[in-house]
Write an enzyme that holds these catalytic residues in place. Sequence first.
Site, PDB file in Angstrom:
ATOM      1  N   CYS A  62       7.055  -7.534   6.733  1.00 46.21           N
ATOM      2  CA  CYS A  62       8.256  -7.057   7.436  1.00 46.21           C
ATOM      3  C   CYS A  62       8.682  -8.130   8.418  1.00 46.21           C
ATOM      4  O   CYS A  62       7.847  -8.782   9.054  1.00 46.21           O
ATOM      5  CB  CYS A  62       7.961  -5.756   8.190  1.00 46.21           C
ATOM      6  SG  CYS A  62       9.407  -5.123   9.069  1.00 46.21           S
TER       7      CYS A  62
ATOM      8  N   CYS B  25       7.462  -5.785  15.169  1.00 44.35           N
ATOM      9  CA  CYS B  25       7.048  -4.862  16.239  1.00 44.35           C
ATOM     10  C   CYS B  25       5.597  -5.196  16.605  1.00 44.35           C
ATOM     11  O   CYS B  25       4.754  -5.385  15.723  1.00 44.35           O
ATOM     12  CB  CYS B  25       7.170  -3.409  15.793  1.00 44.35           C
ATOM     13  SG  CYS B  25       8.837  -2.996  15.252  1.00 44.35           S
TER      14      CYS B  25
ATOM     15  N   GLU C  15       0.804  -1.215   0.000  1.00 44.04           N
ATOM     16  CA  GLU C  15       0.000   0.000   0.000  1.00 44.04           C
ATOM     17  C   GLU C  15       0.842   1.271   0.000  1.00 44.04           C
ATOM     18  O   GLU C  15       1.982   1.296   0.461  1.00 44.04           O
ATOM     19  CB  GLU C  15      -0.965   0.001   1.183  1.00 44.04           C
ATOM     20  CG  GLU C  15      -0.277  -0.189   2.499  1.00 44.04           C
ATOM     21  CD  GLU C  15      -1.250  -0.510   3.612  1.00 44.04           C
ATOM     22  OE1 GLU C  15      -2.206  -1.263   3.383  1.00 44.04           O
ATOM     23  OE2 GLU C  15      -1.034   0.001   4.715  1.00 44.04           O
TER      24      GLU C  15
ATOM     25  N   CYS D  60      -0.875   1.784   9.133  1.00 39.06           N
ATOM     26  CA  CYS D  60       0.215   0.885   8.768  1.00 39.06           C
ATOM     27  C   CYS D  60      -0.346  -0.503   8.519  1.00 39.06           C
ATOM     28  O   CYS D  60      -0.794  -1.166   9.420  1.00 39.06           O
ATOM     29  CB  CYS D  60       1.231   0.849   9.913  1.00 39.06           C
ATOM     30  SG  CYS D  60       2.863   0.317   9.406  1.00 39.06           S
TER      31      CYS D  60
ATOM     32  N   CYS E 119       2.459  -3.128  15.300  1.00 36.34           N
ATOM     33  CA  CYS E 119       2.417  -2.819  13.871  1.00 36.34           C
ATOM     34  C   CYS E 119       1.744  -3.941  13.084  1.00 36.34           C
ATOM     35  O   CYS E 119       2.151  -5.104  13.185  1.00 36.34           O
ATOM     36  CB  CYS E 119       3.852  -2.619  13.378  1.00 36.34           C
ATOM     37  SG  CYS E 119       3.974  -2.479  11.590  1.00 36.34           S
TER      38      CYS E 119
ATOM     39  N   CYS F 244       3.719   8.305   1.008  1.00 36.67           N
ATOM     40  CA  CYS F 244       4.298   7.342   1.937  1.00 36.67           C
ATOM     41  C   CYS F 244       4.432   6.011   1.200  1.00 36.67           C
ATOM     42  O   CYS F 244       3.434   5.433   0.770  1.00 36.67           O
ATOM     43  CB  CYS F 244       3.369   7.224   3.140  1.00 36.67           C
ATOM     44  SG  CYS F 244       3.894   6.011   4.337  1.00 36.67           S
TER      45      CYS F 244
HETATM   46  N1  SAH Z   1       9.999  -0.036   9.308  1.00 39.76           N
HETATM   47  C1  SAH Z   1      10.181   1.348   9.419  1.00 39.76           C
HETATM   48  C2  SAH Z   1       9.267   2.177   8.514  1.00 39.76           C
HETATM   49  C3  SAH Z   1       7.862   1.700   8.368  1.00 39.76           C
HETATM   50  S1  SAH Z   1       6.838   1.835   9.789  1.00 39.76           S
HETATM   51  C4  SAH Z   1      10.064   1.785  10.868  1.00 39.76           C
HETATM   52  O1  SAH Z   1       9.646   0.979  11.693  1.00 39.76           O
HETATM   53  O2  SAH Z   1      10.428   2.933  11.161  1.00 39.76           O
HETATM   54  C5  SAH Z   1       6.583   3.619   9.852  1.00 39.76           C
HETATM   55  C6  SAH Z   1       6.265   4.142  11.219  1.00 39.76           C
HETATM   56  O3  SAH Z   1       4.954   3.719  11.627  1.00 39.76           O
HETATM   57  C7  SAH Z   1       7.239   3.665  12.288  1.00 39.76           C
HETATM   58  O4  SAH Z   1       7.627   4.736  13.105  1.00 39.76           O
HETATM   59  C8  SAH Z   1       6.388   2.668  13.038  1.00 39.76           C
HETATM   60  O5  SAH Z   1       6.859   2.464  14.337  1.00 39.76           O
HETATM   61  C9  SAH Z   1       5.035   3.322  12.982  1.00 39.76           C
HETATM   62  N2  SAH Z   1       3.900   2.459  13.309  1.00 39.76           N
HETATM   63  C10 SAH Z   1       3.788   1.127  13.140  1.00 39.76           C
HETATM   64  N3  SAH Z   1       2.590   0.691  13.586  1.00 39.76           N
HETATM   65  C11 SAH Z   1       1.935   1.766  14.046  1.00 39.76           C
HETATM   66  C12 SAH Z   1       0.665   1.952  14.654  1.00 39.76           C
HETATM   67  N4  SAH Z   1      -0.170   0.936  14.846  1.00 39.76           N
HETATM   68  N5  SAH Z   1       0.309   3.215  15.018  1.00 39.76           N
HETATM   69  C13 SAH Z   1       1.157   4.256  14.805  1.00 39.76           C
HETATM   70  N6  SAH Z   1       2.366   4.140  14.237  1.00 39.76           N
HETATM   71  C14 SAH Z   1       2.759   2.901  13.878  1.00 39.76           C
HETATM   72 FE1  SF4 Z   2       8.508  -3.506  10.438  1.00 34.02          FE
HETATM   73 FE2  SF4 Z   2       6.287  -2.375  11.341  1.00 34.02          FE
HETATM   74 FE3  SF4 Z   2       8.419  -2.612  12.949  1.00 34.02          FE
HETATM   75 FE4  SF4 Z   2       8.476  -0.867  10.898  1.00 34.02          FE
HETATM   76  S1  SF4 Z   2       7.119  -0.781  12.673  1.00 34.02           S
HETATM   77  S2  SF4 Z   2      10.069  -2.346  11.497  1.00 34.02           S
HETATM   78  S3  SF4 Z   2       7.234  -1.989   9.395  1.00 34.02           S
HETATM   79  S4  SF4 Z   2       7.234  -4.287  12.094  1.00 34.02           S
END
Ligand code: SAH
Ligand code: SF4
Length: 380
Positions: A130, A134, A104, A368, A137, A123
């Site tokens: 991934c 996390c 997306e 995300c 996420c 974006c």
């Molecule tokens: N993998 C990279 C970039 C993609 S995620 C990273 O982790 O930085 C982009 C941003 O969205 C990151 O800061 C991530 O921590 C945040 N993110 C992920 N899940 C989220 C959620 N449920 N609510 C708000 N931000 C979120």
């Molecule tokens: Fe991967 Fe989501 Fe963690 Fe970014 S926030 S590193 S996309 S798992």
Amino acid sequence: MAIEENIPIISSNLASILELSKGQLLASLETLGQPKYRAEQLWRAIYREGRTSFEDMTNLSKDLRGVLSQNYSIGNAITVLSKQSADASTDKILFKLPDGELIETVLMRYEADGHRRGRKTVCVSTQAGCALGCTFCATGQQGFRRNLTTGEITEQVLTMERLARSEDEKEIEAGTRSRGELQGVTNVVFMGMGEPLANYENMMEAIRILNDPKGIGIGARHITVSTVGLVPGIEKLATEDVQINLAVSLHAPDNETRSETMPVNKRYPIEQLIEACQYFVKKTNRRIFIEYVLLKGQNDTPLHASKLGRVLKDLLCHVNLIPVNPTGEGPYRRTEYREAQRFQSDLKKFNVPSTVRMEKGIDIDAGCGQLRDRALALEN
Ligand code: SAH
Ligand code: SF4
């Protein structure tokens, strides 16, 4: 809201010309007996004019157009779903790649205010899924599928560029914008699905293409890469000739808290990460963005704020405080705005500047990985 569903999926078997660097494009045209300036014209037609077919490139000879059409496509991603937020500020597109992977891309429009011109930020995703897991996420919970190619990354921006420019054109026709203000996409953030620094080479090549002044021409200062904190990647990025912005997803002020939600912390703990950030600042003289997703009760107490202040007080950075966008089954809840402000004022005591960000496009799940979830549910 525009939803394009049930459109036939006709996938091109041709190689995408978007995979080629400018050097490779030159070489490819050379083998077809074409002069160098043809490659420049073709590059311009693809990236600046946003042509969607070789046949439309009337400045190229008919023969060349024919050969190109037989050998290449201009990208192979298919739009399977496109949604706009109720306030029309945000568009989200779900693309299907030739092997069926879904990714997306989001376009966010920001009105001009007293200080800044209006801007349009894309974006982009860098991976399908991934590997970093996390816990807050949605993408992380889906696991890793594969890296995106350079062309698959630039195509996301190119598609949004066409959309942004067509909007500009409409405004010019309506007389609300002058031709000199035609701008298309102004900013790109690598904050979609996936970890950009885990797909380093393809990401960097995509950045070079996006940055090329004869193509889309996004200035390096308008490009931001967000990382979960892969230390070797940060160190490498610090020495690149294209000086882009770096955002680091910190999300906790101490190793114990961070390891609870971000498994990567066991590999690259906070001390190492901050050291890499210091190195990046030293090499580039650029301020780093620290991303801090506020998870109610998990990382948002006054104690967390003061610990974070201590960790960041000597780093040239700006903190973005982002109340979490809760994912389907996830256990996390959003920190209230008032609490986020309190966190911000605690950071201020350590002279650490921050902004509370309310996410755009919440009503279309532009957080995300969630549109992907929804589309998968639609398919099942
Ligand atoms: N993998 C990279 C970039 C993609 S995620 C990273 O982790 O930085 C982009 C941003 O969205 C990151 O800061 C991530 O921590 C945040 N993110 C992920 N899940 C989220 C959620 N449920 N609510 C708000 N931000 C979120
Ligand atoms: Fe991967 Fe989501 Fe963690 Fe970014 S926030 S590193 S996309 S798992």
